[in-house]
Scaffold this active site. Structure first.
Site, mmCIF file in Angstrom:
data_model
loop_
_atom_site.group_PDB
_atom_site.id
_atom_site.type_symbol
_atom_site.label_atom_id
_atom_site.label_comp_id
_atom_site.label_asym_id
_atom_site.label_seq_id
_atom_site.Cartn_x
_atom_site.Cartn_y
_atom_site.Cartn_z
ATOM 1 N N GLN A 1 11.675 -5.667 11.558
ATOM 2 C CA GLN A 1 10.220 -5.360 12.151
ATOM 3 C C GLN A 1 9.182 -6.302 11.239
ATOM 4 O O GLN A 1 8.406 -6.707 11.749
ATOM 5 C CB GLN A 1 10.089 -3.877 12.137
ATOM 6 C CG GLN A 1 10.918 -3.091 13.037
ATOM 7 C CD GLN A 1 10.598 -1.395 12.820
ATOM 8 O OE1 GLN A 1 10.207 -1.165 11.681
ATOM 9 N NE2 GLN A 1 11.116 -0.924 13.955
ATOM 10 N N SER B 1 -2.033 1.800 10.541
ATOM 11 C CA SER B 1 -1.295 1.996 11.700
ATOM 12 C C SER B 1 -2.038 1.179 12.876
ATOM 13 O O SER B 1 -2.442 1.414 13.886
ATOM 14 C CB SER B 1 -1.677 3.731 12.357
ATOM 15 O OG SER B 1 -0.948 4.314 11.655
ATOM 16 N N ASP C 1 0.645 -1.048 -0.080
ATOM 17 C CA ASP C 1 0.018 -0.030 -0.005
ATOM 18 C C ASP C 1 0.814 1.175 0.036
ATOM 19 O O ASP C 1 1.882 1.111 0.711
ATOM 20 C CB ASP C 1 -0.745 -0.006 1.347
ATOM 21 C CG ASP C 1 -1.690 1.208 1.115
ATOM 22 O OD1 ASP C 1 -2.869 1.340 0.404
ATOM 23 O OD2 ASP C 1 -1.476 2.188 1.907
ATOM 24 N N TYR D 1 2.687 10.237 -0.485
ATOM 25 C CA TYR D 1 3.797 10.143 0.105
ATOM 26 C C TYR D 1 4.983 10.486 -0.088
ATOM 27 O O TYR D 1 5.349 10.261 -1.052
ATOM 28 C CB TYR D 1 3.710 8.424 0.640
ATOM 29 C CG TYR D 1 2.556 7.952 1.264
ATOM 30 C CD1 TYR D 1 1.540 8.819 1.888
ATOM 31 C CD2 TYR D 1 2.380 6.546 1.242
ATOM 32 C CE1 TYR D 1 0.446 8.087 2.495
ATOM 33 C CE2 TYR D 1 1.363 6.070 2.092
ATOM 34 C CZ TYR D 1 0.257 6.834 2.650
ATOM 35 O OH TYR D 1 -0.714 6.143 3.217
HETATM 36 N N1 LIG Z 1 -5.162 6.037 4.388
HETATM 37 C C1 LIG Z 1 -4.689 6.729 5.323
HETATM 38 O O1 LIG Z 1 -4.882 7.938 5.513
HETATM 39 C C2 LIG Z 1 -3.454 6.038 5.813
HETATM 40 C C3 LIG Z 1 -2.659 6.944 6.953
HETATM 41 C C4 LIG Z 1 -1.699 6.441 7.695
HETATM 42 C C5 LIG Z 1 -0.970 5.256 7.198
HETATM 43 N N2 LIG Z 1 -1.570 4.593 6.148
HETATM 44 C C6 LIG Z 1 -0.968 3.191 5.592
HETATM 45 O O2 LIG Z 1 -1.014 2.463 6.853
HETATM 46 C C7 LIG Z 1 0.425 1.913 6.790
HETATM 47 C C8 LIG Z 1 0.808 1.422 8.058
HETATM 48 O O3 LIG Z 1 0.935 2.662 8.710
HETATM 49 P P1 LIG Z 1 1.825 3.141 10.212
HETATM 50 O O4 LIG Z 1 3.318 2.843 9.319
HETATM 51 O O5 LIG Z 1 1.544 4.091 10.930
HETATM 52 O O6 LIG Z 1 1.659 1.517 10.907
HETATM 53 P P2 LIG Z 1 2.190 0.979 12.319
HETATM 54 O O7 LIG Z 1 2.452 -0.652 11.962
HETATM 55 O O8 LIG Z 1 1.362 1.144 13.391
HETATM 56 O O9 LIG Z 1 3.414 1.464 12.628
HETATM 57 C C9 LIG Z 1 4.691 1.209 11.782
HETATM 58 C C10 LIG Z 1 6.028 1.785 12.524
HETATM 59 O O10 LIG Z 1 6.175 1.313 13.872
HETATM 60 C C11 LIG Z 1 7.373 0.934 14.213
HETATM 61 N N3 LIG Z 1 7.571 -0.790 14.044
HETATM 62 C C12 LIG Z 1 6.931 -1.314 13.425
HETATM 63 N N4 LIG Z 1 7.306 -2.794 13.669
HETATM 64 C C13 LIG Z 1 7.907 -2.744 14.531
HETATM 65 C C14 LIG Z 1 8.320 -3.643 15.842
HETATM 66 N N5 LIG Z 1 8.356 -4.980 15.341
HETATM 67 N N6 LIG Z 1 9.083 -3.115 16.647
HETATM 68 C C15 LIG Z 1 9.225 -1.849 17.104
HETATM 69 N N7 LIG Z 1 8.827 -0.832 16.175
HETATM 70 C C16 LIG Z 1 8.073 -1.233 15.094
HETATM 71 C C17 LIG Z 1 8.217 1.420 12.925
HETATM 72 O O11 LIG Z 1 8.609 2.878 13.078
HETATM 73 P P3 LIG Z 1 10.091 3.089 13.796
HETATM 74 O O12 LIG Z 1 11.133 2.012 13.537
HETATM 75 O O13 LIG Z 1 10.553 4.424 12.849
HETATM 76 O O14 LIG Z 1 9.825 3.585 14.989
HETATM 77 C C18 LIG Z 1 7.282 1.521 11.673
HETATM 78 O O15 LIG Z 1 7.463 2.325 10.597
HETATM 79 C C19 LIG Z 1 1.281 3.205 5.862
HETATM 80 O O16 LIG Z 1 2.510 2.893 5.381
HETATM 81 C C20 LIG Z 1 0.161 3.557 5.088
HETATM 82 O O17 LIG Z 1 0.255 2.555 3.813
HETATM 83 C C21 LIG Z 1 -2.773 4.988 5.466
#
Ligand SMILES: NC(=O)c1ccc[n+]([C@@H]2O[C@H](COP(=O)([O-])OP(=O)(O)OC[C@H]3O[C@@H](n4cnc5c(N)ncnc54)[C@H](OP(=O)(O)O)[C@@H]3O)[C@@H](O)[C@H]2O)c1
Length: 332
Positions: free
Chosen positions: A290, A205, A49, A54
């Site tokens: 991760q 998220s 996605d 972005y």
């Molecule tokens: N439609 C919308 O409006 C909208 C809005 C937001 C996102 N999205 C989509 O949803 C996706 C995911 O969002 P998100 O990145 O916020 O999701 P998330 O999975 O809640 O957070 C991901 C972040 O958490 C940390 N992380 C992930 N796995 C980890 C682990 N095993 N241990 C420790 N830290 C970990 C990493 O950041 P660090 O390592 O930098 O700390 C990673 O970039 C986006 O890429 C996008 O495709 C859509």
């Protein structure tokens, strides 16, 4: 990896998908971005996605390069349109002009002839819904996208769009909302409506941007290299989750994760997948380890006692108000 249907469509998506918001083209270097995509592919993720907006359109380019050479039929590539992609007053929103221009830009940057799912990244109050849906219909009928989705739309908006999509004979199959233990605003209205219409949720998220991994400790500075330290954009987006109240409660989930034999990230991702209306949880990652950790949440069943214990801990800091699903009143 386990796979689920995207809503009531025939399209199968990986239960865990990989998203590149904040990371690709911004927080992480291209080498780390490519390594994360490689880790996703190696662990069975087939669904990716992204969005035109972005990293100011750079994220799609990075993903396109990272997926180059993969068998296209083995991937589901999703992108989105709405937020600004340029300085012009028409470089945003869901007008026919912007949708038509944006899909072409996305396909060029992603180096593909079509996306599997094209999503309206928010509702556009200044474009008639009919205009938007007719533009989507032309995109589907020309083969540039196979399915249509929306993101952060209210139940009533999904219902209206779904009716138009049926008239236009295009499949509106998904909604992409924020959903996690801490943010449950879709449960009251969006999910029941979506279930009725056959629309699946691809949730964003699921780990509250990393907060539910438990790595942010109350009263302490965020760990080096984490999203909360990314001054380019991540720090601003994650800030609202970093209150001591939230972080203290998240720490209290650790023994529950241990008892269930899961890491905290796995517990968070598995939690959203317990909802049968969720087709996929989109996880982000800044490093490949991760991805390897998070994918193990696929197929995990959490028992009722564990879900109850989680609720008791997080309830005071959980947002449930359906009115929090809202798109900007004016185009950004
Ligand atoms: N439609 C919308 O409006 C909208 C809005 C937001 C996102 N999205 C989509 O949803 C996706 C995911 O969002 P998100 O990145 O916020 O999701 P998330 O999975 O809640 O957070 C991901 C972040 O958490 C940390 N992380 C992930 N796995 C980890 C682990 N095993 N241990 C420790 N830290 C970990 C990493 O950041 P660090 O390592 O930098 O700390 C990673 O970039 C986006 O890429 C996008 O495709 C859509």
């Amino acid at each position: 990896m386990e796979f689920r249907h995207l809503g009531r469509s025939g399209l199968l998506v990986s239960e865990i998908s990989y998203g590149n918001w904040i990371t690709h083209g911004s927080q992480v270097e291209e080498e780390a971005a490519t390594a994360c995509v490689r880790a996703a592919l190696d662990t069975g993720i087939t669904t990716f996605d992204t969005a035109d907006v972005y990293a100011g359109t750079k994220a799609e380019e990075v993903l396109g390069r990272a997926l180059k050479g993969e068998r296209r039929e083995g991937l589901e590539i999703f992108t989105k349109v709405y937020w600004p992609t340029g300085p012009g007053r028409n470089d945003r929103g869901l007008s026919r002009k912007h949708i038509m221009e944006s899909i072409n830009g996305s396909l060029r940057r992603l180096q593909t002839d079509y996306v599997d799912l094209y999503q309206a990244h928010r509702y556009d109050y200044s474009t008639p819904l009919e205009e938007t849906m007719e533009a989507f219909a032309d995109i589907v009928h020309s083969g540039k996208a196979h399915y249509i989705g929306v993101s952060e739309w209210k139940a009533s908006q999904i219902r209206q769009a779904h009716a138009l999509a049926r008239e236009l004979r295009i499949p509106l199959v998904s909604n992409q909302p924020q959903y996690s233990m801490l943010w449950r605003v879709i449960e009251a209205e969006v999910i029941p409506t979506s279930e009725e219409l056959g629309v699946g949720q691809i949730v964003w998220s699921p780990m509250a941007q990393g907060v539910l991994s438990g790595k942010y400790l109350p009263g302490q500075p965020p760990p080096a290299g984490s999203r909360a330290t990314d001054e380019k954009s991540g720090a601003g987006f994650i800030a609202s989750w970093l209150s001591d109240d939230v972080l203290t409660r998240v720490q209290r989930l650790k023994p529950l994760a241990e008892q269930a034999g899961l890491t905290m990230p796995q517990l968070a991702v598995a939690w959203v997948l317990q909802n049968p209306n969720v087709s996929s949880a989109i996880v982000g990652a800044s490093r490949p380890e991760q991805v390897h950790d998070n994918v193990k949440a696929a197929g995990v069943k959490l028992d009722a006692d564990l879900l109850k214990a989680i609720d008791e801990i997080v309830e005071p800091v959980t947002e449930r108000d359906p009115a929090k699903t809202e798109s900007p009143a004016r185009r950004p």
